[in-house]
Design a protein around this motif. Structure first.
Motif, PDB file in Angstrom:
ATOM      1  N   TYR A 132      79.245  18.619  52.950  1.00 20.66           N
ATOM      2  CA  TYR A 132      80.801  19.074  53.401  1.00 20.66           C
ATOM      3  C   TYR A 132      81.053  20.274  52.592  1.00 20.66           C
ATOM      4  O   TYR A 132      81.792  20.994  53.114  1.00 20.66           O
ATOM      5  CB  TYR A 132      81.735  17.974  52.821  1.00 20.66           C
ATOM      6  N   TYR A 133      80.146  20.446  51.467  1.00 21.52           N
ATOM      7  CA  TYR A 133      80.696  21.671  50.671  1.00 21.52           C
ATOM      8  C   TYR A 133      79.743  22.788  51.120  1.00 21.52           C
ATOM      9  O   TYR A 133      79.643  24.050  50.514  1.00 21.52           O
ATOM     10  CB  TYR A 133      80.424  21.370  49.132  1.00 21.52           C
ATOM     11  N   GLY A 134      78.940  22.474  52.421  1.00 22.25           N
ATOM     12  CA  GLY A 134      78.219  23.582  52.831  1.00 22.25           C
ATOM     13  C   GLY A 134      76.752  23.757  52.330  1.00 22.25           C
ATOM     14  O   GLY A 134      76.030  24.636  52.561  1.00 22.25           O
ATOM     15  N   LEU A 135      76.183  22.670  51.509  1.00 27.06           N
ATOM     16  CA  LEU A 135      74.862  23.037  50.969  1.00 27.06           C
ATOM     17  C   LEU A 135      73.709  22.484  52.125  1.00 27.06           C
ATOM     18  O   LEU A 135      74.078  21.635  52.862  1.00 27.06           O
ATOM     19  CB  LEU A 135      74.698  22.267  49.826  1.00 27.06           C
ATOM     20  N   ASP A 136      72.896  23.187  52.100  1.00 24.32           N
ATOM     21  CA  ASP A 136      71.772  22.775  52.831  1.00 24.32           C
ATOM     22  C   ASP A 136      70.796  21.634  52.038  1.00 24.32           C
ATOM     23  O   ASP A 136      69.802  22.000  51.608  1.00 24.32           O
ATOM     24  CB  ASP A 136      70.711  23.767  53.114  1.00 24.32           C
ATOM     25  N   VAL A 137      71.295  20.224  52.345  1.00 22.73           N
ATOM     26  CA  VAL A 137      70.561  19.212  51.619  1.00 22.73           C
ATOM     27  C   VAL A 137      68.997  18.992  51.964  1.00 22.73           C
ATOM     28  O   VAL A 137      68.230  18.147  51.308  1.00 22.73           O
ATOM     29  CB  VAL A 137      71.552  17.955  51.307  1.00 22.73           C
ATOM     30  N   HIS A 138      68.720  19.736  52.797  1.00 22.69           N
ATOM     31  CA  HIS A 138      67.245  19.528  53.403  1.00 22.69           C
ATOM     32  C   HIS A 138      66.358  20.227  52.364  1.00 22.69           C
ATOM     33  O   HIS A 138      65.061  20.201  52.155  1.00 22.69           O
ATOM     34  CB  HIS A 138      66.898  19.834  54.716  1.00 22.69           C
ATOM     35  N   ARG A 139      66.912  21.422  51.687  1.00 20.63           N
ATOM     36  CA  ARG A 139      65.885  22.138  50.867  1.00 20.63           C
ATOM     37  C   ARG A 139      66.085  21.294  49.312  1.00 20.63           C
ATOM     38  O   ARG A 139      66.817  20.730  48.818  1.00 20.63           O
ATOM     39  CB  ARG A 139      66.899  23.393  50.513  1.00 20.63           C
ATOM     40  N   TYR A 140      64.606  21.464  48.886  1.00 21.28           N
ATOM     41  CA  TYR A 140      64.669  20.649  47.787  1.00 21.28           C
ATOM     42  C   TYR A 140      65.499  21.161  46.475  1.00 21.28           C
ATOM     43  O   TYR A 140      65.733  20.371  45.699  1.00 21.28           O
ATOM     44  CB  TYR A 140      62.890  20.931  47.632  1.00 21.28           C
ATOM     45  N   GLU A 141      65.576  22.256  46.311  1.00 23.88           N
ATOM     46  CA  GLU A 141      66.167  23.000  45.296  1.00 23.88           C
ATOM     47  C   GLU A 141      67.781  22.279  45.216  1.00 23.88           C
ATOM     48  O   GLU A 141      68.336  22.126  44.221  1.00 23.88           O
ATOM     49  CB  GLU A 141      66.328  24.470  45.193  1.00 23.88           C
ATOM     50  N   GLU A 142      68.152  22.036  46.486  1.00 21.66           N
ATOM     51  CA  GLU A 142      69.514  21.722  46.551  1.00 21.66           C
ATOM     52  C   GLU A 142      69.646  20.232  46.220  1.00 21.66           C
ATOM     53  O   GLU A 142      70.751  19.615  45.733  1.00 21.66           O
ATOM     54  CB  GLU A 142      70.299  22.106  47.857  1.00 21.66           C
ATOM     55  N   ARG A 143      68.591  19.330  46.505  1.00 23.50           N
ATOM     56  CA  ARG A 143      68.627  17.912  46.317  1.00 23.50           C
ATOM     57  C   ARG A 143      68.521  17.846  44.747  1.00 23.50           C
ATOM     58  O   ARG A 143      69.146  16.917  44.148  1.00 23.50           O
ATOM     59  CB  ARG A 143      67.204  17.430  46.791  1.00 23.50           C
ATOM     60  N   VAL A 144      67.741  18.828  43.982  1.00 22.47           N
ATOM     61  CA  VAL A 144      67.605  18.779  42.780  1.00 22.47           C
ATOM     62  C   VAL A 144      68.914  19.048  42.064  1.00 22.47           C
ATOM     63  O   VAL A 144      69.484  18.445  41.037  1.00 22.47           O
ATOM     64  CB  VAL A 144      66.693  19.741  42.408  1.00 22.47           C
ATOM     65  N   ASP A 165      75.979  23.079  31.678  1.00 19.89           N
ATOM     66  CA  ASP A 165      75.582  24.736  31.394  1.00 19.89           C
ATOM     67  C   ASP A 165      74.675  25.066  32.621  1.00 19.89           C
ATOM     68  O   ASP A 165      74.510  25.823  32.933  1.00 19.89           O
ATOM     69  CB  ASP A 165      75.320  24.995  30.056  1.00 19.89           C
ATOM     70  N   LEU A 166      73.551  24.168  32.726  1.00 16.27           N
ATOM     71  CA  LEU A 166      72.586  24.172  33.804  1.00 16.27           C
ATOM     72  C   LEU A 166      73.257  24.180  35.040  1.00 16.27           C
ATOM     73  O   LEU A 166      72.953  25.348  35.612  1.00 16.27           O
ATOM     74  CB  LEU A 166      71.455  23.204  33.581  1.00 16.27           C
ATOM     75  N   LEU A 167      74.309  23.427  35.489  1.00 11.75           N
ATOM     76  CA  LEU A 167      74.845  23.539  36.718  1.00 11.75           C
ATOM     77  C   LEU A 167      75.450  24.522  37.122  1.00 11.75           C
ATOM     78  O   LEU A 167      75.772  25.121  38.002  1.00 11.75           O
ATOM     79  CB  LEU A 167      75.543  22.232  36.947  1.00 11.75           C
ATOM     80  N   VAL A 168      76.583  25.144  35.997  1.00 11.83           N
ATOM     81  CA  VAL A 168      77.264  26.095  35.988  1.00 11.83           C
ATOM     82  C   VAL A 168      76.515  27.411  36.486  1.00 11.83           C
ATOM     83  O   VAL A 168      77.079  28.264  37.010  1.00 11.83           O
ATOM     84  CB  VAL A 168      78.217  26.240  34.730  1.00 11.83           C
ATOM     85  N   ASN A 169      75.413  27.485  35.730  1.00  9.06           N
ATOM     86  CA  ASN A 169      74.453  28.876  35.800  1.00  9.06           C
ATOM     87  C   ASN A 169      73.314  28.583  36.817  1.00  9.06           C
ATOM     88  O   ASN A 169      72.452  29.205  36.947  1.00  9.06           O
ATOM     89  CB  ASN A 169      74.143  29.127  34.429  1.00  9.06           C
ATOM     90  N   TRP A 170      73.569  27.666  37.651  1.00  7.97           N
ATOM     91  CA  TRP A 170      72.479  27.237  38.594  1.00  7.97           C
ATOM     92  C   TRP A 170      71.832  28.369  39.264  1.00  7.97           C
ATOM     93  O   TRP A 170      70.566  28.318  39.328  1.00  7.97           O
ATOM     94  CB  TRP A 170      72.984  26.101  39.840  1.00  7.97           C
ATOM     95  N   ARG A 177      63.600  25.480  34.271  1.00 10.00           N
ATOM     96  CA  ARG A 177      64.943  24.763  33.959  1.00 10.00           C
ATOM     97  C   ARG A 177      65.384  23.616  34.809  1.00 10.00           C
ATOM     98  O   ARG A 177      66.213  22.769  34.540  1.00 10.00           O
ATOM     99  CB  ARG A 177      65.787  25.816  33.408  1.00 10.00           C
ATOM    100  N   LYS A 178      65.081  23.972  36.236  1.00  7.50           N
ATOM    101  CA  LYS A 178      65.768  22.995  37.064  1.00  7.50           C
ATOM    102  C   LYS A 178      64.755  21.863  37.319  1.00  7.50           C
ATOM    103  O   LYS A 178      65.132  21.041  38.407  1.00  7.50           O
ATOM    104  CB  LYS A 178      65.963  23.729  38.474  1.00  7.50           C
TER     105      LYS A 178
END
Length: 235
Positions: A132-144, A165-170, A177-178
């Motif tokens: 709903y927020y527009g992320l491509d949840v098929h991408r591994y990085e977005e799942r992480v 802090d990690l999420l804010v500077n993703w 780091r991810k």
């Protein structure tokens, strides 16, 4: 709608700063009590919980089991996206509450089954919200990214600022780091929800505790999910 975005971004900043405060006295002192209760729980129960957490989280990274196709509209405003997230959160909250009441009333081992069931509901909400927020949840990085939101929602004082802090500077963080710290994620999640969920296994209290606890845990995840996305998308 610009005013809405500015308002929600300021709310998210206040929420982010609130994470730096120590938890309440009850939460801090409950750790000792929780350890005592844990010692009385059969090792089979601990094994079921730990293994279900590990397998389900790993599955969320490697399969599409939790991805319910959502047809995203490019013209959605941020306000419309958030209304859809709130609506979906209420649906999952209701499902989790009644599921908790049912398993809590069913005795010890059925109560144990609530752990993986509730975790599955949380994962489905995370992936729905991400879409709903527009992320491509098929991408591994977005799942992480979504799993780190999950970790933040159920982290202790010692971990949550670091995860925040990690999420804010993703966007600016390196791949190293991810990476998911599996051991920390499992421990933090269990230590955060164990006390209230173990109360669900007590005869006579299980149904009530299960209903209330599951609903509140979904609210906690929902608040974290929305504020993290606000900080990422509105900045």
């Amino acid at each position: 709608m610009r005013n809405y975005e500015e308002k929600k971004y300021k709310e998210a900043l206040r929420w982010s700063r609130s994470l730096e405060k120590r938890s309440g006295v009850i939460q801090r002192t409950s750790k000792g009590f929780q350890s005592k209760v844990n010692k009385k729980i059969p090792e089979r129960v601990h094994s079921v919980v730990t293994e279900s957490i590990k397998k389900m989280i790993e599955l969320s990274l490697t399969s599409s089991q939790y991805i319910r196709p959502i047809e995203q509209q490019e013209g959605w405003s941020f306000y419309e996206r958030e209304q859809l997230v709130i609506e979906r959160l209420q649906q999952y909250k209701s499902t989790a509450s009644w599921e908790g009441a049912g398993t809590g009333a069913g005795g010890f081992w059925l109560g144990v089954a609530d752990f993986p069931l509730l975790l599955s509901i949380k994962m489905k909400f995370l992936f729905d919200a991400g879409q709903y927020y527009g992320l491509d949840v098929h991408r591994y990085e977005e799942r992480v990214f979504l799993l780190h939101i999950f970790m933040l929602a159920f982290s202790s004082d010692e971990q949550r600022v670091k995860v925040r802090d990690l999420l804010v500077n993703w966007e600016n963080e390196g791949e190293t780091r991810k990476q998911i710290d599996w051991k920390t994620l499992q421990i933090e999640y269990r230590d955060t929800i164990d006390l209230v969920k173990l109360m669900q296994l007590l005869p006579g209290l299980g149904a009530v505790v299960g209903y209330v606890a599951n609903g509140r845990l979904l609210e906690q995840l929902g608040e974290t999910t929305m504020n993290v996305h606000r900080l990422r998308l509105l900045r």
